[in-house]
Motif scaffolding. Structure first.
Motif, PDB file in Angstrom:
ATOM      1  N   TYR A  29      34.645  38.383  47.561  1.00  0.00           N
ATOM      2  CA  TYR A  29      35.755  37.750  46.849  1.00  0.00           C
ATOM      3  C   TYR A  29      36.679  38.793  46.231  1.00  0.00           C
ATOM      4  CZ  TYR A  29      32.877  33.470  46.874  1.00  0.00           C
ATOM      5  OH  TYR A  29      32.132  32.383  47.247  1.00  0.00           O
ATOM      6  N   THR A  30      37.973  38.497  46.250  1.00  0.00           N
ATOM      7  CA  THR A  30      38.884  39.159  45.326  1.00  0.00           C
ATOM      8  C   THR A  30      39.105  38.191  44.167  1.00  0.00           C
ATOM      9  OG1 THR A  30      40.692  38.356  46.724  1.00  0.00           O
ATOM     10  CG2 THR A  30      40.102  40.678  46.932  1.00  0.00           C
ATOM     11  N   ILE A  31      39.650  38.691  43.085  1.00  0.00           N
ATOM     12  CA  ILE A  31      39.888  37.843  41.922  1.00  0.00           C
ATOM     13  C   ILE A  31      41.382  37.614  41.809  1.00  0.00           C
ATOM     14  CG2 ILE A  31      39.700  37.717  39.403  1.00  0.00           C
ATOM     15  CD1 ILE A  31      37.229  39.746  39.977  1.00  0.00           C
ATOM     16  N   GLY A  32      41.765  36.340  41.723  1.00  0.00           N
ATOM     17  CA  GLY A  32      43.177  35.988  41.599  1.00  0.00           C
ATOM     18  C   GLY A  32      43.458  35.455  40.213  1.00  0.00           C
ATOM     19  N   ALA A  33      44.712  35.549  39.805  1.00  0.00           N
ATOM     20  CA  ALA A  33      45.092  34.992  38.502  1.00  0.00           C
ATOM     21  C   ALA A  33      46.566  34.636  38.518  1.00  0.00           C
ATOM     22  CB  ALA A  33      44.802  35.985  37.384  1.00  0.00           C
ATOM     23  N   GLU A  34      46.911  33.658  37.716  1.00  0.00           N
ATOM     24  CA  GLU A  34      48.313  33.315  37.481  1.00  0.00           C
ATOM     25  C   GLU A  34      48.627  33.654  36.036  1.00  0.00           C
ATOM     26  OE1 GLU A  34      48.303  29.551  40.509  1.00  0.00           O
ATOM     27  OE2 GLU A  34      49.144  29.213  38.495  1.00  0.00           O
ATOM     28  N   ILE A  35      49.560  34.584  35.890  1.00  0.00           N
ATOM     29  CA  ILE A  35      49.926  35.034  34.549  1.00  0.00           C
ATOM     30  C   ILE A  35      51.444  34.986  34.435  1.00  0.00           C
ATOM     31  CG2 ILE A  35      49.887  36.945  32.900  1.00  0.00           C
ATOM     32  CD1 ILE A  35      47.345  37.953  34.319  1.00  0.00           C
ATOM     33  N   ASP A  36      51.960  34.254  33.455  1.00  0.00           N
ATOM     34  CA  ASP A  36      53.409  34.145  33.243  1.00  0.00           C
ATOM     35  C   ASP A  36      54.123  33.733  34.539  1.00  0.00           C
ATOM     36  OD1 ASP A  36      52.946  34.953  30.651  1.00  0.00           O
ATOM     37  OD2 ASP A  36      53.365  37.070  31.078  1.00  0.00           O
TER      38      ASP A  36
END
Ligand code: HEM
Ligand code: NAG
Ligand code: NAG
Ligand code: NAG
Ligand code: NAG
Ligand code: NAG
Ligand code: NAG
Ligand code: NAG
Length: 559
Positions: free
Chosen positions: A512-519
């Protein structure tokens, strides 16, 4: 916002600005051709290499490189310029296309079997077919070919349309016109392609008899005497009248398509190629690029992907106890000099830390005409063999890298190389059920379970945090499957109090890679993680050794 506009302006003025995940991946496949991290060139080194058939190498006469070039042409040749359908779109991977008489032979399945492990969410099979052809041509004495990325894999086969040797000249002229090529361009493209390989007896018994040659067990009648490398011998031998090209001197004139096509302008094009190796090479560079850039309408290709002179790779930032561990490499493109390379790490406090990098390895492209050197952020490996890392203070974090090479600053025209420290993997992740084989992942049947800890920087407040897994859709296109990581009910402080831990329980060996939604913006880590990399949780060890001690572990490592 002003900074962002400036960023875009700089990007068009130079190659592109790192990081750009898709361009970074395409650039690596295209330019790090024989690097262990990405390259496909090991399958065409030497150029006569053929990795199919029995392991004893008893099948001789064929090579991988010619198959890759023919695959690119046959995939493209269904293009219809009138309605914009077909083109280089990997539709050749469908069994329905491969079983057509126009696609006789095993070359396509062999080619795709090699390429599939090089595809990803960023590199489609169609882009890989283009990169494979470029790698084979450049690696085997051919000219440098401009590469654009962004091809999209078709979701269904295209209508038939690959030319066949028994068709007459006017059919071939019409066929190439449909594909977008004039008669002269047809002569050129065929001569360029038929600088490699030949016609094999088994799929074409009507053209090539059994040859009974000791070192040619597959009975391949080659287009020229130098069939595994690029040169203009296909033209010089044709003009000299010494050619053994089976599509020129075949016993049955009906299938002598190269003979009809090469002579169709009274030999003017072939004569010019025989006279000038340079003209042949430059014409082929143009024609191959045109072939590879023939795509269905609606597909937008990138600009030509030039190499970044200074390029970070394999960058990983993880929280490890009370430190952020930062590892990676930087590539000095086409540079073998012994340089002093330093990394400048700019943190959130406006301070900069400096470290000296170590020469890690070298790689090449274009058959050795390009030689790059890779420097590791920390050249000392850990005891377990994983790359050494630089230790950073989590409170200060990191915003960007810059480099100096022999004292000269390399910072992408002032913007630096951005690093995000908002959402990172935490080494407190651990196994609750270790597989019987000890966790190297080879015992795929044995149960495995564990906990991924994601460290979220206090104050960053991501809208979402999720794991990303690359999977194949119903027609084998790589897509990303997202699994949301729930925010903790009560944020548990990591031992380094600048971060809080979000956790998710897993029971698989996926990476897995780690994803994120920021701003409003989405990003992914470059580093991938799997339960198979992890050590047992403190609690899990105790549970196994002392069953009476059923304490649930919240040990987040460190301190
Ligand atoms: C009228 C057009 C063409 C005809 C009739 C034609 C025909 C053929 C035939 C019958 C073979 C033998 C395949 C095998 O035995 O596996 C072949 C091989 C090959 N063709 Fe073409 N071809 C044409 C155009 C092109 C073009 C435009 C290219 C690329 C630019 C190309 C590249 C190749 C290569 C590299 C091989 C060697 C494959 C190997 O050795 O594995 N051909 N061609
Ligand atoms: C077989 O050997 C001859 C003589 O060494 C050489 O000219 C020819 O190219 C070889 N053929 C193949 C298919 O390797
Ligand atoms: C998809 O991949 C599977 C497994 O490798 C293969 O059997 C199948 O033919 C592929 N289909 C397409 C359309 O690529
Ligand atoms: C020559 O090839 C054509 C097309 O494959 C075939 O129809 C014809 O029978 C062949 N002629 C001879 C004499 O074998
Ligand atoms: C083209 O060249 C070939 C090979 O030298 C020759 O056999 C043929 O007669 C020439 N054709 C024309 C139209 O000049
Ligand atoms: C790589 O460097 C060599 C030697 O300096 C130079 O001749 C060549 O043009 C360079 N190639 C590329 C693609 O930059
Ligand atoms: C490099 O990594 C090694 C192995 O983990 C470590 O002992 C060393 O302190 C690191 N060096 C720097 C400068 O961070
Ligand atoms: C950076 O700033 C933070 C917050 O102001 C502070 O806690 C920390 O000690 C500073 N770290 C360094 C290395 O200056």
């Amino acid at each position: 916002m002003f900074a962002l506009a400036l960023f875009a302006y700089v990007a068009t003025a130079s190659a592109y600005v790192w990081p750009s995940p898709k361009l970074d991946a395409l650039e690596a496949q295209r330019w790090d051709q024989d690097d262990t991290i990405s390259g496909v060139a090991s399958f065409v080194q030497p150029c006569s290499f053929f990795n199919f058939g029995p392991a004893d190498g008893s099948e001789t006469g064929r090579a991988n490189g010619p198959d890759w070039i023919r695959t690119a042409y046959h995939d493209m040749a269904t293009h219809n310029g009138d309605d914009g359908t077909g083109g280089l779109d990997a539709s050749i991977r469908f069994e329905e296309e491969q079983s057509r008489p126009e696609n006789a032979g095993t070359g396509f399945q062999n080619t795709l079997a090699v390429f599939v492990s090089f595809t990803s969410r960023h590199v489609s099979m169609a882009d890989m077919i283009a990169i494979g052809a470029i790698t084979a041509i450049e690696n085997c004495n051919g000219p440098q070919i401009a590469f654009r990325g962004g091809r999209v894999d078709a979701d269904a086969p295209n209508p038939p349309g690959v030319p066949e040797p028994e068709q007459d000249l006017s059919s071939h002229i019409a066929s190439f016109a449909r594909q977008g090529f004039t008669q002269t361009e047809m002569i050129s493209l065929i001569a360029c392609g038929h600088s490699f390989g030949g016609v094999e007896h088994k799929p074409f018994p009507q053209i090539v008899p059994e040859l009974n040659e000791a070192n040619n067990s597959l009975s391949v009648a080659h287009f020229d005497t130098t069939f595994s490398v690029f040169d203009n011998n296909v033209a010089t031998e044709y003009i000299a009248g010494t050619t053994q090209n089976p599509l020129v001197v075949g016993a049955n004139d009906t299938t002598n398509s190269d003979k009809r096509i090469f002579a169709s302008d009274n030999n003017a094009t072939m004569l010019s190629f025989a006279k000038s190796p340079d003209l042949f090479a430059s014409t082929c560079a143009t024609m191959f690029a045109r072939m590879l850039d023939t795509v269905p309408s609606g597909v937008e290709l990138t600009d030509v992907i030039d190499p970044l002179p200074i390029k970070p790779a394999s960058v990983a930032l993880v929280l490890d106890g009370d430190k952020l561990k930062f590892s990676g490499l930087v590539r000095l493109f086409n540079d073998t000099a012994d340089r002093t390379v330093q990394i400048l790490l700019d943190d959130r406090n406006g301070s900069t830390t400096t470290a000296t990098l170590a020469n890690d390895h070298s790689s090449s492209a274009m058959g050795g005409r390009v030689q790059s050197t890779w420097y590791a952020f920390n050249g000392t490996s850990n005891d377990d063999g994983t790359p050494g890392a630089l230790s950073l203070d989590p409170a200060a974090g990191i915003t960007r890298m810059r480099f100096t090479v022999d004292g000269k600053l390399e910072d992408q025209g002032g913007v630096g190389f951005a690093v995000q420290d908002g959402v990172v993997f935490s080494r407190s992740s651990c196994l609750t059920v270790a597989p019987a084989d000890g966790g190297d992942g080879s015992g795929s049947d044995s149960p495995i379970a564990g906990r991924f800890d994601i460290a979220v920087r206090n104050g960053v407040n991501p809208a979402r945090v999720f794991l990303e897994q690359e999977v194949q859709d119903s027609v084998n296109r790589t897509v990303v499957k997202e699994t949301d990581v729930p925010p903790p009910a009560q944020p548990a402080a990591a031992s380094a109090s600048s971060y809080s831990i979000w956790s998710i329980d897993l029971k698989d060996t996926n990476r897995y890679t780690i994803g994120a939604e920021i701003d409003g913006a989405q990003f992914s880590t470059i580093d991938t993680h799997s339960l198979t990399d992890l050590a047992p949780c403190e609690g899990a060890k105790r549970r196994r050794r002392r069953l009476e001690h059923k304490r649930k572990s919240h040990g987040y490592g460190g301190a």
